[in-house]
Design a protein around this motif. Structure first.
Motif, PDB file in Angstrom:
ATOM      1  N   ALA A 124       1.178  -1.222  -0.155  1.00  0.00           N
ATOM      2  CA  ALA A 124      -0.145  -0.063  -0.015  1.00  0.00           C
ATOM      3  C   ALA A 124       1.007   1.248   0.049  1.00  0.00           C
ATOM      4  N   SER A 125       0.601   2.189  -0.673  1.00  0.00           N
ATOM      5  CA  SER A 125       1.358   3.340  -0.939  1.00  0.00           C
ATOM      6  C   SER A 125       1.567   4.156   0.442  1.00  0.00           C
ATOM      7  N   ALA A 126       0.347   4.061   1.415  1.00  0.00           N
ATOM      8  CA  ALA A 126       0.370   4.638   2.658  1.00  0.00           C
ATOM      9  C   ALA A 126       1.512   3.914   3.524  1.00  0.00           C
ATOM     10  N   THR A 127       2.156   2.889   3.243  1.00  0.00           N
ATOM     11  CA  THR A 127       2.955   2.217   3.956  1.00  0.00           C
ATOM     12  C   THR A 127       4.375   2.731   3.853  1.00  0.00           C
ATOM     13  N   LEU A 128       4.508   3.442   2.619  1.00  0.00           N
ATOM     14  CA  LEU A 128       5.793   4.088   2.307  1.00  0.00           C
ATOM     15  C   LEU A 128       6.007   5.492   2.704  1.00  0.00           C
ATOM     16  N   ASP A 129       4.978   6.264   3.122  1.00  0.00           N
ATOM     17  CA  ASP A 129       4.802   7.477   3.780  1.00  0.00           C
ATOM     18  C   ASP A 129       5.558   7.489   4.927  1.00  0.00           C
ATOM     19  N   GLY A 130       6.444   8.606   4.765  1.00  0.00           N
ATOM     20  CA  GLY A 130       7.250   8.767   5.853  1.00  0.00           C
ATOM     21  C   GLY A 130       8.564   7.922   6.051  1.00  0.00           C
ATOM     22  N   THR A 131       8.806   7.015   5.059  1.00  0.00           N
ATOM     23  CA  THR A 131      10.051   6.374   4.782  1.00  0.00           C
ATOM     24  C   THR A 131      11.279   7.201   4.669  1.00  0.00           C
TER      25      THR A 131
END
Length: 154
Positions: free
Chosen positions: A32-39
């Motif tokens: 999910a793209s939200a998983t990568l937010d803040g990486t």
């Protein structure tokens, strides 16, 4: 023509994946793209330069176009944003971060944009310049290989 990485997945226009981070459920190949937010994002010379704030999709083409890096600032205020071609990134599953194939100074030399003045990301001239800066072919110029068993006229 795309090639296969050691795990047998296409390494055409997508981000590379390195590391041993394979767990239960989705990821790292499909996430999910939200998983990568803040990486976190680290440059080729090892400097931590910020975090992923957005993932931009080419809706018509059905591809990831860019990851938006938020560099500097405090709580999102005064930060510079940079559109990074998806193919210029490597997801390091062991370190749980992205590596970008550019030095910290090169990133700082890229003027970027601010949260209130986004570029027209569908503009081919702008997109071509961004991809050239990161020494990448534009994502829209990369073709996907079709599975010979799939009817391409569908």
């Amino acid at each position: 023509m795309s090639t296969l990485d050691p795990r047998g997945t296409s390494s055409g226009a997508g981000a590379r994946i390195v590391g041993t981070g394979v767990g239960d459920g989705p990821g790292p190949d499909v996430m999910a793209s939200a998983t990568l937010d803040g990486t976190k994002v680290v440059t080729s010379d090892g400097e931590d330069v910020g975090k992923i704030s957005d993932i931009m999709l080419d809706v018509r083409g059905g591809r990831i176009a860019y990851a938006v890096l938020s560099e500097g600032g405090f709580l999102g205020m005064g930060s510079t944003l940079h559109a990074i071609p998806w193919s210029a990134l490597t997801l390091d599953t062991d370190a749980k971060r992205f590596r970008v194939d550019i030095t910290a100074q090169q990133l700082k030399d890229d003027p970027g944009f601010d949260k209130d003045h986004w570029p027209a990301m569908a503009d081919v001239t702008w997109g071509t310049q961004v991809h050239q800066y990161y020494n990448r072919s534009p994502y829209w110029a990369t073709t996907r290989e079709l599975d010979p068993g799939i009817d391409s006229d569908i």
